[in-house]
Design a protein around this motif. Structure first.
Motif, PDB file in Angstrom:
ATOM      1  N   TRP A 179      28.762 -72.374  33.455  1.00 45.55           N
ATOM      2  CA  TRP A 179      28.842 -72.885  32.088  1.00 45.55           C
ATOM      3  C   TRP A 179      27.859 -72.210  31.140  1.00 45.55           C
ATOM      4  O   TRP A 179      27.965 -72.355  29.918  1.00 45.55           O
ATOM      5  CB  TRP A 179      28.680 -74.403  32.042  1.00 45.55           C
ATOM      6  CG  TRP A 179      27.494 -74.985  32.729  1.00 45.55           C
ATOM      7  CD1 TRP A 179      27.483 -75.680  33.896  1.00 45.55           C
ATOM      8  CD2 TRP A 179      26.121 -74.967  32.288  1.00 45.55           C
ATOM      9  NE1 TRP A 179      26.205 -76.089  34.221  1.00 45.55           N
ATOM     10  CE2 TRP A 179      25.354 -75.670  33.247  1.00 45.55           C
ATOM     11  CE3 TRP A 179      25.478 -74.436  31.174  1.00 45.55           C
ATOM     12  CZ2 TRP A 179      23.975 -75.837  33.135  1.00 45.55           C
ATOM     13  CZ3 TRP A 179      24.092 -74.597  31.066  1.00 45.55           C
ATOM     14  CH2 TRP A 179      23.373 -75.293  32.039  1.00 45.55           C
ATOM     15  N   ARG A 237      27.988 -69.297  30.414  1.00 45.31           N
ATOM     16  CA  ARG A 237      28.800 -68.369  29.632  1.00 45.31           C
ATOM     17  C   ARG A 237      29.479 -69.052  28.458  1.00 45.31           C
ATOM     18  O   ARG A 237      30.129 -68.386  27.644  1.00 45.31           O
ATOM     19  CB  ARG A 237      29.889 -67.741  30.534  1.00 45.31           C
ATOM     20  CG  ARG A 237      29.339 -66.935  31.701  1.00 45.31           C
ATOM     21  CD  ARG A 237      30.449 -66.200  32.425  1.00 45.31           C
ATOM     22  NE  ARG A 237      31.527 -67.104  32.845  1.00 45.31           N
ATOM     23  CZ  ARG A 237      32.614 -66.714  33.516  1.00 45.31           C
ATOM     24  NH1 ARG A 237      32.776 -65.429  33.800  1.00 45.31           N
ATOM     25  NH2 ARG A 237      33.538 -67.584  33.879  1.00 45.31           N
ATOM     26  N   ASP A 238      29.353 -70.370  28.377  1.00 41.56           N
ATOM     27  CA  ASP A 238      30.046 -71.116  27.327  1.00 41.56           C
ATOM     28  C   ASP A 238      29.296 -71.128  26.002  1.00 41.56           C
ATOM     29  O   ASP A 238      29.803 -71.684  25.017  1.00 41.56           O
ATOM     30  CB  ASP A 238      30.310 -72.554  27.786  1.00 41.56           C
ATOM     31  CG  ASP A 238      31.327 -72.627  28.915  1.00 41.56           C
ATOM     32  OD1 ASP A 238      32.043 -71.634  29.119  1.00 41.56           O
ATOM     33  OD2 ASP A 238      31.390 -73.664  29.600  1.00 41.56           O
ATOM     34  N   ASN A 287      29.846 -86.370  24.774  1.00 41.69           N
ATOM     35  CA  ASN A 287      30.326 -85.005  24.977  1.00 41.69           C
ATOM     36  C   ASN A 287      31.692 -84.725  24.361  1.00 41.69           C
ATOM     37  O   ASN A 287      32.078 -83.574  24.216  1.00 41.69           O
ATOM     38  CB  ASN A 287      30.394 -84.688  26.477  1.00 41.69           C
ATOM     39  CG  ASN A 287      29.328 -83.708  26.901  1.00 41.69           C
ATOM     40  OD1 ASN A 287      28.214 -83.750  26.418  1.00 41.69           O
ATOM     41  ND2 ASN A 287      29.665 -82.816  27.801  1.00 41.69           N
ATOM     42  N   PHE A 333      28.223 -76.876  23.720  1.00 43.28           N
ATOM     43  CA  PHE A 333      29.525 -77.413  24.100  1.00 43.28           C
ATOM     44  C   PHE A 333      30.119 -78.325  23.024  1.00 43.28           C
ATOM     45  O   PHE A 333      31.292 -78.657  23.057  1.00 43.28           O
ATOM     46  CB  PHE A 333      29.418 -78.189  25.407  1.00 43.28           C
ATOM     47  CG  PHE A 333      28.648 -77.453  26.465  1.00 43.28           C
ATOM     48  CD1 PHE A 333      29.110 -76.240  26.952  1.00 43.28           C
ATOM     49  CD2 PHE A 333      27.459 -77.949  26.947  1.00 43.28           C
ATOM     50  CE1 PHE A 333      28.399 -75.537  27.910  1.00 43.28           C
ATOM     51  CE2 PHE A 333      26.745 -77.254  27.912  1.00 43.28           C
ATOM     52  CZ  PHE A 333      27.206 -76.044  28.404  1.00 43.28           C
TER      53      PHE A 333
END
Length: 457
Positions: free
Chosen positions: A53, A55-56, A234, A426
Motif C-alpha cells: 500500500w 505505492r498508493d 476510511n 488513501f
C-alpha cells in the motif's frame, strides 16, 4: 451539453490530468537522491516497497524519510513538510513525543520482550480504565489483531457465528470485514487477495445510520456482534445521525448481539475517544495506532459482564491454542510506551490544543471551498478533519463509493505535497497534533486555497 468536457467533482478531467502531470514532475525534480536510492535498493521488496500500500501515495514514487519530529517530516533530499497525515493516526500526538521516546529508550536497556508482565503493565491497566472506562483489558500489537480477538471472544460467549459490519467499514486487515452487499447477498469486496472462504457464512452487511436495516439483519438471530467505528472514517467520513448510536445500542441488546466500538481512528474525538466524549456503552472496546505514541500496540477491553461470560466459557473449553494472542504482544516496550502516552501525552490540554487547531483548519478549508465555488464539503471530528469532493454530506458507507474522486484527489494531494503539506494518501484526512502550530495550519489552508482556485478557474 453533448460537447461539454468530462467533469470530476466540478473540475474538467483534462485540467486535473494536466495538474497531476505537472506536480509529478515537480515532485521528481526535487528528489534526485530518493530516485537514486530507490533505483539501487528497492528490488528486494515486492513492488519496490516494504508494504504494497506504500505505492498508493499519489506521487510517482514514495518519499524516503530521513526523520520526523513533532509535526514535521523530512525526506532524504532535505524536503521538509508540515505533516497532517501523522502516520494515518499512528502519530496523532506528534512524532516521537518526548515522554514516549524517553520511556522506550529506558526500557530498551532493560530488555525488549520476555513473555511476562511488568510493573508498567499494571499501571497501564489502571490508566486504560481511567481513560476509557471500566473494561477488562487485553493487549495486542495492531488494531487488526485486537479486532480479530474481540470478534473471536464475541462468538465464543454468544455461540453465534456472524458479525454485522457496516458497508465500506474500516477495521484494518480483519478478513470478515472485507465485505459488501450485492443484490441482497454478502460477498467479498472486489480486489480482495486470495479469498477462498465464503464471507457470507461469517458476515452480514447493513448501512450506517440505517436502524431499520440493522434490525432486519439482527432479526435472523445469528449475529454475535455488531462492530463499528462511531464515525465512519476510511470511506470518506460519515457522521452518525442524531439518535443512531442510542438506537444501535438498544437493538443489539434486544437481539442478544454484542456491540464492539473500534476507536482506532475516532480517538481523535476527544479525551477518552468518541465513546467517553459521547457516552456510548459498548460491550467491547478496541483501540490501536496512537495508544503507544506510534509504537505498534493495541488494546481491546470487555465490559465486566462480557468478561464474566468469557471466564465461564474459558473455564470449560478444551485445553489448547485459543487463537487469541501473538508472542510479541504485551511486551515491555509496549507497556513503557503506553504508560507514557496515557499519562503524559493523551492529556486534556493536548486535546484542547488539537481541537482548536482542527477547528481553525476546518474553517479555513470550508471558506476556500465556498469562495471558489467547489462542490465539496468539510467534515470534522475532534482533531480529525476531512474534505470530501462531493457537495453534500454522506449518510452511509455505500455513498462513499461515488463520493471518492480518485483522479481529482490525487492531483490535490500531489499539489499539496509540492507546497509543503502532507495529508493522508488513501482519503483526504488531516490531523492536528499537539505539536501542530497555527502557522502550519495556515500554510495548509493557503496551499489548499491556491490549488482549489486553479482547479475551479
Amino acid at each position: 451539453m453533448a460537447n461539454s468536457p468530462e467533469m470530476i467533482g466540478g473540475v474538467p478531467a483534462g485540467r486535473i490530468e494536466a495538474i497531476r502531470q505537472r506536480e509529478a514532475e515537480v515532485f521528481a525534480a526535487r528528489r534526485p537522491k530518493t530516485m537514486a536510492a530507490l533505483a539501487s535498493g528497492a528490488e528486494a521488496f515486492l513492488g519496490g516497497v516494504p508494504m504494497l500500500w506504500m505505492r498508493d501515495w499519489p506521487q510517482p514514487f514514495p518519499m524516503l524519510v530521513a526523520e520526523a519530529r513533532g509535526a514535521l517530516i523530512t525526506d532524504i533530499d532535505g524536503n521538509t513538510l508540515d505533516d497532517f497525515c501523522l502516520g494515518d493516526t499512528g502519530s496523532m500526538f506528534g512524532h516521537s513525543p518526548a515522554p514516549v521516546a524517553e520511556a522506550i529508550a529506558a526500557q530498551a536497556s532493560r530488555g525488549l520482550t520476555y513473555m511476562l508482565p511488568t510493573p508498567d503493565a499494571l499501571e497501564v491497566g489502571r490508566l486504560l480504565r481511567e481513560m476509557f472506562g471500566p473494561f477488562v483489558w487485553q493487549i495486542a500489537t495492531t488494531a487488526s489483531d485486537a479486532n480479530r480477538f474481540a470478534l473471536r471472544a464475541a462468538r465464543a460467549v454468544t455461540g453465534k457465528p456472524k458479525i454485522l459490519f457496516f458497508a465500506a467499514c474500516y477495521h484494518g486487515a480483519v478478513d470478515d470485514a472485507m465485505v459488501r452487499e450485492v443484490d441482497g447477498q454478502t460477498v467479498a469486496r472486489p480486489g480482495l487477495v486470495g479469498q477462498v472462504v465464503d464471507l457470507g457464512v461469517t458476515s452480514r452487511v447493513a448501512e450506517f445510520n440505517d436502524l431499520a436495516g440493522v434490525e432486519a439483519a439482527l432479526a435472523h438471530g445469528d449475529v454475535a456482534a455488531v462492530i463499528t467505528e462511531p464515525v465512519m472514517t476510511n470511506s470518506c467520513m460519515v457522521l452518525p445521525d442524531p439518535g443512531f448510536h442510542e438506537g444501535l445500542r438498544a437493538l443489539t441488546r434486544k437481539h442478544g448481539a454484542l456491540l464492539i466500538i473500534d476507536e482506532t481512528h475516532t480517538v481523535s474525538s476527544g479525551l477518552g475517544g468518541y465513546t467517553r466524549t459521547h457516552g456510548l456503552e459498548p460491550d467491547l472496546f478496541v483501540l490501536g495506532k496512537p495508544v503507544a505514541g506510534g509504537l505498534p500496540a493495541a488494546v481491546w477491553g470487555m465490559s465486566e459482564t462480557v468478561a464474566a461470560r468469557y471466564r465461564a466459557y474459558d473455564a470449560v473449553r478444551p485445553a489448547g491454542f485459543s487463537g487469541i494472542g501473538t508472542t510479541l504482544s504485551a511486551n515491555p516496550l509496549q507497556f513503557a510506551a503506553m504508560r507514557a502516552t496515557l499519562s503524559e501525552v493523551m492529556t486534556a490540554a493536548n486535546y484542547a490544543h488539537m481541537e482548536a487547531g482542527a477547528a481553525r483548519l476546518a474553517s479555513g478549508l470550508a471558506d476556500a471551498i465556498q469562495r471558489h465555488g467547489a462542490p465539496w464539503h468539510v467534515v470534522r471530528v475532534g482533531a480529525r478533519v476531512e474534505f470530501i469532493c462531493q457537495e453534500t454530506p454522506l449518510r452511509n458507507g455505500s455513498e462513499s463509493y461515488t463520493a471518492h474522486k480518485p483522479a481529482l484527489e490525487q492531483a490535490l494531494h500531489s499539489a499539496l505535497v509540492n507546497r509543503g503539506c502532507l495529508i493522508a494518501p488513501f482519503h483526504n484526512m488531516m490531523l492536528v497534533s499537539p505539536a501542530t502550530t497555527d502557522a502550519q495550519i495556515d500554510r495548509l489552508v493557503a496551499a489548499f486555497d491556491a490549488i482549489t482556485a486553479e482547479m475551479m478557474a
